[in-house]
Each structure stands twice: as C-alpha cells, then as structure tokens.
Design a protein around this motif. Sequence first.
Motif, short mmCIF file in Angstrom:
data_model
loop_
_atom_site.label_atom_id
_atom_site.label_comp_id
_atom_site.label_asym_id
_atom_site.label_seq_id
_atom_site.Cartn_x
_atom_site.Cartn_y
_atom_site.Cartn_z
N ASP A 132 55.37 11.32 2.54
CA ASP A 132 55.07 11.23 3.58
C ASP A 132 55.70 10.41 4.37
O ASP A 132 56.28 9.25 4.62
CB ASP A 132 53.02 10.72 3.79
CG ASP A 132 52.28 11.35 2.80
OD1 ASP A 132 52.32 12.40 3.20
OD2 ASP A 132 51.58 10.19 2.38
N SER A 133 55.84 11.06 5.87
CA SER A 133 57.21 10.35 6.37
C SER A 133 56.60 10.76 7.97
O SER A 133 56.14 11.22 8.56
CB SER A 133 57.76 11.42 6.06
OG SER A 133 58.09 12.86 7.00
N GLY A 134 57.31 9.90 9.20
CA GLY A 134 56.92 9.27 9.92
C GLY A 134 56.25 7.91 10.40
O GLY A 134 56.07 7.31 9.75
N THR A 135 57.19 7.68 12.00
CA THR A 135 56.05 6.70 12.32
C THR A 135 54.52 6.27 11.74
O THR A 135 54.08 4.62 11.49
CB THR A 135 55.94 6.02 13.67
OG1 THR A 135 55.72 7.12 14.92
CG2 THR A 135 57.66 6.21 14.06
N GLN A 136 53.63 7.26 11.47
CA GLN A 136 52.52 6.78 11.12
C GLN A 136 52.26 6.22 10.12
O GLN A 136 51.29 5.80 9.80
CB GLN A 136 51.45 8.19 11.76
CG GLN A 136 51.62 9.73 10.38
CD GLN A 136 52.78 9.74 10.98
OE1 GLN A 136 53.97 9.76 11.85
NE2 GLN A 136 52.89 11.32 11.40
N TYR A 137 53.02 6.34 9.11
CA TYR A 137 52.66 6.01 7.47
C TYR A 137 54.15 4.80 7.43
O TYR A 137 54.27 4.62 6.47
CB TYR A 137 53.77 6.74 7.59
CG TYR A 137 52.83 8.31 6.95
CD1 TYR A 137 51.93 8.80 7.00
CD2 TYR A 137 53.45 10.26 7.52
CE1 TYR A 137 50.62 9.53 6.52
CE2 TYR A 137 52.62 10.48 7.71
CZ TYR A 137 51.01 11.03 7.27
OH TYR A 137 50.32 11.78 7.30
N ARG A 138 54.53 4.13 8.89
CA ARG A 138 55.22 2.66 7.93
C ARG A 138 54.31 1.59 7.62
O ARG A 138 52.90 2.31 7.57
CB ARG A 138 55.73 2.43 9.44
CG ARG A 138 54.77 2.14 10.48
CD ARG A 138 55.06 1.50 12.07
NE ARG A 138 54.26 0.81 13.04
CZ ARG A 138 53.20 1.33 13.55
NH1 ARG A 138 53.88 2.62 13.57
NH2 ARG A 138 52.76 1.04 14.78
N SER A 139 55.12 1.04 7.15
CA SER A 139 54.64 -0.41 6.84
C SER A 139 54.88 -1.73 7.52
O SER A 139 55.86 -1.75 7.62
CB SER A 139 55.82 -0.76 4.95
OG SER A 139 55.18 -1.64 4.07
N ALA A 140 53.32 -2.44 7.58
CA ALA A 140 53.21 -2.95 8.40
C ALA A 140 52.37 -4.27 8.48
O ALA A 140 51.46 -3.48 7.71
CB ALA A 140 53.40 -2.30 9.74
N LEU A 141 52.54 -5.38 8.98
CA LEU A 141 51.13 -6.26 8.32
C LEU A 141 51.58 -6.60 9.82
O LEU A 141 51.33 -6.80 10.55
CB LEU A 141 51.97 -7.22 8.09
CG LEU A 141 52.59 -6.79 6.36
CD1 LEU A 141 52.95 -8.64 6.32
CD2 LEU A 141 51.36 -6.23 5.72
N PHE A 142 49.34 -6.48 10.68
CA PHE A 142 48.61 -6.85 12.04
C PHE A 142 47.89 -8.36 11.50
O PHE A 142 47.08 -8.26 11.50
CB PHE A 142 48.22 -5.67 12.03
CG PHE A 142 48.57 -4.26 12.02
CD1 PHE A 142 49.50 -4.08 13.54
CD2 PHE A 142 48.99 -3.39 11.36
CE1 PHE A 142 50.37 -3.04 13.71
CE2 PHE A 142 49.52 -2.74 11.88
CZ PHE A 142 50.49 -1.88 12.81
#
Length: 224
Positions: A132-142
């Motif tokens: 999966d590619s795209g900003t919607q699949y980024r790795s992030a902590l909130f």
Amino acid sequence: MRRSKGLFLLPLAALAAASSPLHAEPAVPAPIPALDAQPTRSLETAIFAGGCYWGVEGVFSHVKGVKLVVAGFAGGPRDRKVDYDMVSGGDTGFAESVRITYDPKVVSYGTLLRIFFSVITDPTTLNYQRPDSGTQYRSALFPLNPEQDRAARAYLAQLQKAGLWRDPIVTKVEAFTGFQDAGADHQDFMARYPYHPYIQRWDMPKLKAFRAMYPTLYRAVPAA
C-alpha cells in the motif's frame, strides 16, 4: 493499493505475485523503551497509524491488557468528515489509524510502541507499507497527552540509535486533531475474515511474529 471486497475473488497466489516483497523487519525485538509514559487514568487510549488498519488492529487486539481496538482515520483537518473512499484518494491528510483502549496496569504505552515497531510497521518507508502506498498509509504516532508525547519522541530517538534498520526512520510524531471511526465493515476485519487473501499475505505474518516474539503478551482471543 485500494482494498475492496473484490479482493475476496483474487486467488492468494495471484495476489502474492502482484505484491512487492516483504519489508525487512528487525531480526530481534525492538528494544525496551528507556522512557515510558506514566498512566494518567485507569484506562488509557493510544492512536497509531502504520499502514493498512486491518493488520494494525488485528495485532493489537491480541495484546494482553488491550480492551478495544477501533479502525479509523487520524491526522487530517479537525473539522473535516471523511470516510474510507475519501481517505483512499490519498489527498485528505488522514491516515488509516487505530484507536487502542488499554489497561496501563497490564500493558504500558511503551510496550505498545515496542510491539508496533517490532512486528507491525516498517518505520523506514515514507508513505508506504508493504503493498500500500500513499500518505494515507504513513507510519505515525498521535500522542494524546504530554506523557505519551515524551515517550513517543524518546522511543523514536532510541530506535534511531539502535540501528535495527539500514535506512533512517521516517515515522513521525504528529499532532492529534481527532479520530474518526471507519465503517462497520472495516472493524475486526482480521478476526472476521482470517482467510481473506490480503490478510493471509500481509497481516497473518505480523500476528504470528507477535505471538512468537512476545509470547507472554499474546492472548489467543482478540479484544471484542
């Protein structure tokens, strides 16, 4: 890669052949966090984005001390309402995410971070997780409070120094602007469809790795 109900019709071999190779995961568990978040209430909440939320939810639901995991969206504008189709376009700013409710007396925020980086997400791929590619699949902590924020930033720095990956870590700590639940058809997806080709190819290996790597943290029956 947009995951639709049409994937139920794809043979597993065909899906695997069309997918990119598995990313290189650490050969050993990620290190124990040097700094953990101190609990602020009897039940805590954590929000992570790490690619397709089916697998992220699926693994975290098997962690002892986790009470509930909800698939949804985080990281976009606070006042914008979205759904799966909108986020799949890649231009909303939202990422597929999970909201985890957990008992900090049983499992800490730092332990959730350790599991996340050991078996769930590749922190070195920018806007990309497996097929999966795209900003919607980024790795992030909130982080949801100052304790989580300090722990998250400290752990990312600790991972950079640990050298488990050849490439630099690109996972970011992002400001929390709200969480929106995904539709009911996306909740508890791994538990409901364990033989779905996407789950078999990309997410069951994560769950098996978690069970093998952290047997004392694994529970067979997932959180409802």
